[in-house]
Scaffold this motif. Sequence first.
Motif, PDB file in Angstrom:
ATOM      1  N   TYR A   1      23.131  22.838  -8.554  1.00  7.11           N
ATOM      2  CA  TYR A   1      24.217  22.286  -8.852  1.00  7.11           C
ATOM      3  C   TYR A   1      25.559  23.090  -7.822  1.00  7.11           C
TER       4      TYR A   1
ATOM      5  N   PHE B   1      26.151  15.058  -9.711  1.00  6.39           N
ATOM      6  CA  PHE B   1      25.128  14.177 -10.684  1.00  6.39           C
ATOM      7  C   PHE B   1      25.854  13.330 -12.029  1.00  6.39           C
TER       8      PHE B   1
ATOM      9  N   ILE C   1      25.412  10.264 -10.775  1.00  6.87           N
ATOM     10  CA  ILE C   1      24.345   9.639 -11.295  1.00  6.87           C
ATOM     11  C   ILE C   1      25.153   8.988 -12.575  1.00  6.87           C
TER      12      ILE C   1
ATOM     13  N   TYR D   1      20.741   5.267 -14.387  1.00  6.83           N
ATOM     14  CA  TYR D   1      20.665   5.732 -15.351  1.00  6.83           C
ATOM     15  C   TYR D   1      20.926   5.669 -16.467  1.00  6.83           C
TER      16      TYR D   1
ATOM     17  N   GLY E   1      21.429  16.698 -22.865  1.00  5.00           N
ATOM     18  CA  GLY E   1      21.225  16.061 -21.664  1.00  5.00           C
ATOM     19  C   GLY E   1      19.741  15.932 -21.098  1.00  5.00           C
ATOM     20  N   GLY E   2      18.788  16.652 -22.120  1.00  5.32           N
ATOM     21  CA  GLY E   2      17.224  16.257 -21.343  1.00  5.32           C
ATOM     22  C   GLY E   2      16.986  17.657 -20.765  1.00  5.32           C
ATOM     23  N   THR E   3      17.940  18.782 -20.829  1.00  2.36           N
ATOM     24  CA  THR E   3      17.749  19.689 -19.834  1.00  2.36           C
ATOM     25  C   THR E   3      16.778  20.668 -20.122  1.00  2.36           C
TER      26      THR E   3
ATOM     27  N   ASN F   1      12.967  19.753 -17.963  1.00  2.00           N
ATOM     28  CA  ASN F   1      13.426  20.837 -16.540  1.00  2.00           C
ATOM     29  C   ASN F   1      11.966  21.300 -16.584  1.00  2.00           C
TER      30      ASN F   1
ATOM     31  N   TYR G   1      15.754   7.220 -11.178  1.00  2.00           N
ATOM     32  CA  TYR G   1      15.035   8.268 -10.602  1.00  2.00           C
ATOM     33  C   TYR G   1      15.517   7.985  -8.867  1.00  2.00           C
TER      34      TYR G   1
ATOM     35  N   THR H   1      20.745   9.399  -6.035  1.00  2.00           N
ATOM     36  CA  THR H   1      19.958  10.524  -6.505  1.00  2.00           C
ATOM     37  C   THR H   1      19.154  10.670  -5.350  1.00  2.00           C
TER      38      THR H   1
ATOM     39  N   PHE I   1      21.587  13.278  -3.736  1.00  2.00           N
ATOM     40  CA  PHE I   1      21.664  14.831  -5.151  1.00  2.00           C
ATOM     41  C   PHE I   1      19.707  14.954  -4.903  1.00  2.00           C
TER      42      PHE I   1
ATOM     43  N   MET J   1      10.621  14.915  -8.423  1.00  2.00           N
ATOM     44  CA  MET J   1      11.210  14.803  -7.627  1.00  2.00           C
ATOM     45  C   MET J   1      10.349  15.449  -6.614  1.00  2.00           C
TER      46      MET J   1
ATOM     47  N   GLU K   1      12.020  19.116  -8.820  1.00  2.00           N
ATOM     48  CA  GLU K   1      12.092  19.209  -9.947  1.00  2.00           C
ATOM     49  C   GLU K   1      11.365  17.873 -11.066  1.00  2.00           C
TER      50      GLU K   1
ATOM     51  N   SER L   1      11.116  15.800 -15.075  1.00  2.00           N
ATOM     52  CA  SER L   1      11.980  15.564 -16.104  1.00  2.00           C
ATOM     53  C   SER L   1      11.381  15.293 -17.346  1.00  2.00           C
TER      54      SER L   1
END
Length: 331
Positions: free
Chosen positions: A45, A53, A56, A62, A169-171, A174, A214, A221, A224, A260, A290, A292
């Motif tokens: 980021y 992002f 995305i 997404y 956000g689903g952070t 990660n 994804y 993506t 990204f 990813m 990553e 997720s």
Amino acid sequence: MRSVRETAEVQVDSWLTEDDERSLANDVLDGLTKPFKELAPKHFYDARGSELFERICELPEYYPTRTELGILHAQAAGIVAMTGAGELVELGSGASDKARLLLDAMRDAGTLARYIPLDVSETVVNDAAQILREDYEGLRVHGVVGDLERHLEHVPDPEAAPRLVALLGGTIGNFAPGTRRGVLSKIATLLGPEDRLLLGTDLVKDVHVIEAAYNDSAGVTAEFNRNLLHVVNRELDADFDPEAFDHVAFFDRRHEWVEMRLRATRPCSVLIAELDLRVEFAAGEELRTEISTKFTRERIESDLEAAGLELESWFTDDQDLFAISVSRLAG
Ligand code: AVJ
């Protein structure tokens, strides 16, 4: 005489030190010398990564962002009514459109007092503080620039009103399972008996739906993902050829997470000048960038329980794509 204005006040504290600025260097040194190379997703980021992002989030494939916004839109007023919340602590705040739905509900309920965004990006925190202070009359903003794994103790103490601590956000997905439990336990220390945690999590579903999210057809993506190599090139004076790496993303059913990776399409010898490090990639070798995690309700309940929290409400969309859970300290 000092003039006192009836406007909101803004305070932003930064807790990032020089050591934190070294965190990319440390992660690269550690991650790129492992037998299976990896790099942490928090380094995606920079300005360009944040912009990619956001693109995305608008892709047709997404679904998480728009689904979560829909759930929040439908439930924010109810959540505020149920909790009496007057304060929002947003962890990994990013763009503040989700916060707005909760702040709107608090304003409408007449309870809105304070917003506390925490993010690693100083720009993100400053911009959110500035814009939201202007848009919500009387709102006090106390921003914290820091890492949610290490700086939670600098979140200011609660005031009279109950608080919502939001990790959206689903952070949370990660983090690998062990780290995730640690993060949730630390977040639990921010809560008093009347406070709630709002956790946004993507859910396990048809693998094709997950994988399409994804592997978007516009290739955003992939860009990204490759941006991570641009970040390393710029920050550590490295000479990655990002175009020599293919974007790879797949759902790992056993772990219930998306991985990813970046796959070298030819042998690559990369010099990371600032670390005085040379890293070799064989043709076809992959770098994990990553994970997720996709959750089930059971998994979330057990993770919360391990952190001393108890699930109170569970909100999802009509296709069970994404969930926002509301939890509190276990009684
Ligand atoms: C911001 C971590 C929730 O995992 O879906 C989007 C990041 N990576 N597309 C996610 C991401 C690839 C996103 N999170």
